[in-house]
Design an enzyme around this catalytic site. Sequence first.
Site, PDB file in Angstrom:
ATOM      1  N   ILE A   1     -19.191   2.859 -19.518  1.00  0.00           N
ATOM      2  CA  ILE A   1     -18.093   2.333 -18.761  1.00  0.00           C
ATOM      3  C   ILE A   1     -18.355   2.254 -17.331  1.00  0.00           C
ATOM      4  O   ILE A   1     -17.688   1.736 -16.519  1.00  0.00           O
ATOM      5  CB  ILE A   1     -16.709   3.158 -18.922  1.00  0.00           C
ATOM      6  CG1 ILE A   1     -16.916   4.723 -18.313  1.00  0.00           C
ATOM      7  CG2 ILE A   1     -16.220   3.056 -20.283  1.00  0.00           C
ATOM      8  CD1 ILE A   1     -15.508   5.469 -18.429  1.00  0.00           C
ATOM      9  N   GLY A   2     -19.633   2.591 -16.994  1.00  0.00           N
ATOM     10  CA  GLY A   2     -19.839   2.537 -15.443  1.00  0.00           C
ATOM     11  C   GLY A   2     -21.335   2.878 -15.279  1.00  0.00           C
ATOM     12  O   GLY A   2     -21.990   3.650 -16.088  1.00  0.00           O
TER      13      GLY A   2
ATOM     14  N   GLY B   1     -24.197   3.638 -12.077  1.00  0.00           N
ATOM     15  CA  GLY B   1     -24.453   3.923 -10.415  1.00  0.00           C
ATOM     16  C   GLY B   1     -25.644   4.288 -10.254  1.00  0.00           C
ATOM     17  O   GLY B   1     -26.575   4.427 -10.958  1.00  0.00           O
ATOM     18  N   GLY B   2     -25.876   4.600  -8.918  1.00  0.00           N
ATOM     19  CA  GLY B   2     -26.991   5.155  -8.240  1.00  0.00           C
ATOM     20  C   GLY B   2     -27.519   6.441  -8.837  1.00  0.00           C
ATOM     21  O   GLY B   2     -28.732   6.677  -9.223  1.00  0.00           O
TER      22      GLY B   2
ATOM     23  N   VAL C   1     -21.964   6.407 -16.727  1.00  0.00           N
ATOM     24  CA  VAL C   1     -20.633   6.900 -17.088  1.00  0.00           C
ATOM     25  C   VAL C   1     -20.262   6.525 -18.340  1.00  0.00           C
ATOM     26  O   VAL C   1     -20.425   5.358 -18.699  1.00  0.00           O
ATOM     27  CB  VAL C   1     -19.633   6.697 -16.106  1.00  0.00           C
ATOM     28  CG1 VAL C   1     -18.229   7.550 -16.449  1.00  0.00           C
ATOM     29  CG2 VAL C   1     -20.330   7.138 -14.565  1.00  0.00           C
TER      30      VAL C   1
ATOM     31  N   LYS D   1     -20.470  11.643 -16.990  1.00  0.00           N
ATOM     32  CA  LYS D   1     -21.431  11.223 -16.324  1.00  0.00           C
ATOM     33  C   LYS D   1     -22.882  12.080 -16.483  1.00  0.00           C
ATOM     34  O   LYS D   1     -22.865  13.108 -16.158  1.00  0.00           O
ATOM     35  CB  LYS D   1     -21.310  11.280 -14.527  1.00  0.00           C
ATOM     36  CG  LYS D   1     -22.186  10.608 -13.810  1.00  0.00           C
ATOM     37  CD  LYS D   1     -21.478  10.463 -12.501  1.00  0.00           C
ATOM     38  CE  LYS D   1     -22.340   9.387 -11.658  1.00  0.00           C
ATOM     39  NZ  LYS D   1     -21.573   9.096 -10.294  1.00  0.00           N
TER      40      LYS D   1
ATOM     41  N   ASP E   1     -19.701   8.338  -0.286  1.00  0.00           N
ATOM     42  CA  ASP E   1     -19.807   7.150  -0.939  1.00  0.00           C
ATOM     43  C   ASP E   1     -18.618   6.479  -1.237  1.00  0.00           C
ATOM     44  O   ASP E   1     -18.431   5.852  -2.316  1.00  0.00           O
ATOM     45  CB  ASP E   1     -20.898   7.276  -2.022  1.00  0.00           C
ATOM     46  CG  ASP E   1     -21.298   5.860  -2.815  1.00  0.00           C
ATOM     47  OD1 ASP E   1     -21.230   5.037  -1.981  1.00  0.00           O
ATOM     48  OD2 ASP E   1     -21.670   5.820  -3.894  1.00  0.00           O
TER      49      ASP E   1
END
Length: 412
Positions: free
Chosen positions: A55-56, A58-59, A63, A78, A172
């Site tokens: 669902i996600g 990032g750096g 996730v 995550k 962030d």
Amino acid sequence: MKEVVDSETVSTCPNCQGSIDVTGIQVGAEIACPICNHEFTLTRMFGNFLLERQIGQGGMGAVYLGKDTILKRKVAIKLLKTELVEDEKFISTFLFEAQITASLNHPNIVQVYAFGEQRGTYYLVMEHIPGGSLDDKILNNGSVSEQEGLEIGIAIAAGLNFAHQRGLIHRDIKPGNILFGEDGTPKVVDFGLSLAYDSEDHFAGEIWGTPYYVAPEKLEHKPEDWRSDLYSLGTTLFHAMTGRPPYEAEDPTEVAMKHLSGNIVSIRAFVPTISSQTAHAISKSIARYPEDRSASYEEFIEQLEDAKRRLHGDEKEEVKVSILMSQEEETRRSAWLVMVFVGVCVLVAGVFYFFSDAIFKEKEPDLDIMSVKEAKDSKAAKAKPTNAPPKPGSNQSSSAPKASPTNAPPQK
């Protein structure tokens, strides 16, 4: 995520229990069993968590939406990237901050349930927030209303202040890290980059954060504090209410230079209908130097709440002004009536005085003649003698005694 999820090359068909080669297939993909043709969604077990779909990204890692098979609840998991796992310094700090983050229990912070390591991969297990992100809202709607922007700002600032009071800064803040619960409650997520604000370990030489929202002091590799998060929140709210970040450029370096320029862009330059109170609060939060920003989260929240009150009061203010104007007109009307009444009374009194004076002047001569006549008669009565001799030829007898003829002496 190849390091963990995609490293498993075999899955089991839930229908025929046959083994299936799933090399290179991501979690959440729809596949068909080559044995029985049964279609199903590819899932993977990670410890006691069932990973259902990504669902996600990032750096720090990916996730996944998952399920806690022990507590029977939906969670977000995550998984950190391998290159981060290999950085012992980062992992040490991450685990320390994860302990603090897991202790944060606030309605505007996504709750961390667990963290740890499984098969060489570090992970965070968080509450699942199904309402999407602020990034999604901007993408789908272009922007949010001023009122919604203020509500988001108040909520996220409250969550960040709660973390700050416990020694954490986020590092962030951006639209993608603001999620919405089923009831629409804004929540800040991904404290994975969080850092104790009194720590000197800022991963020297690295800039964590998204260029559109990063604070100038971070770009200059200077120490960060809660005001750096405030700057990122201010630029995030700017983007949310205008549909664009305050500084844009084709190259990230150019974006960074604009942040460092000190030329603050007014939010009203893009949305003129934004209230002056909201514009002031946003401009102050994204000031070039930390000391020029709000003195505290409380001050920033108070400014946003004041702007929200004034925004809510616009319609009520129109009604209030209308009522006040009616009352003022009624007061003026009453005063005018009183003045007219007084004027009429003065006029009537003047007319009465004028005519009554004329009437009295007409009667005064008769009174004067009668008075003079009476005065003359009185004087005449007083001046007339009582022993005056009668006039010759008068028949009137005298009141004086007469001498008897017999007693008179003889004449010689």
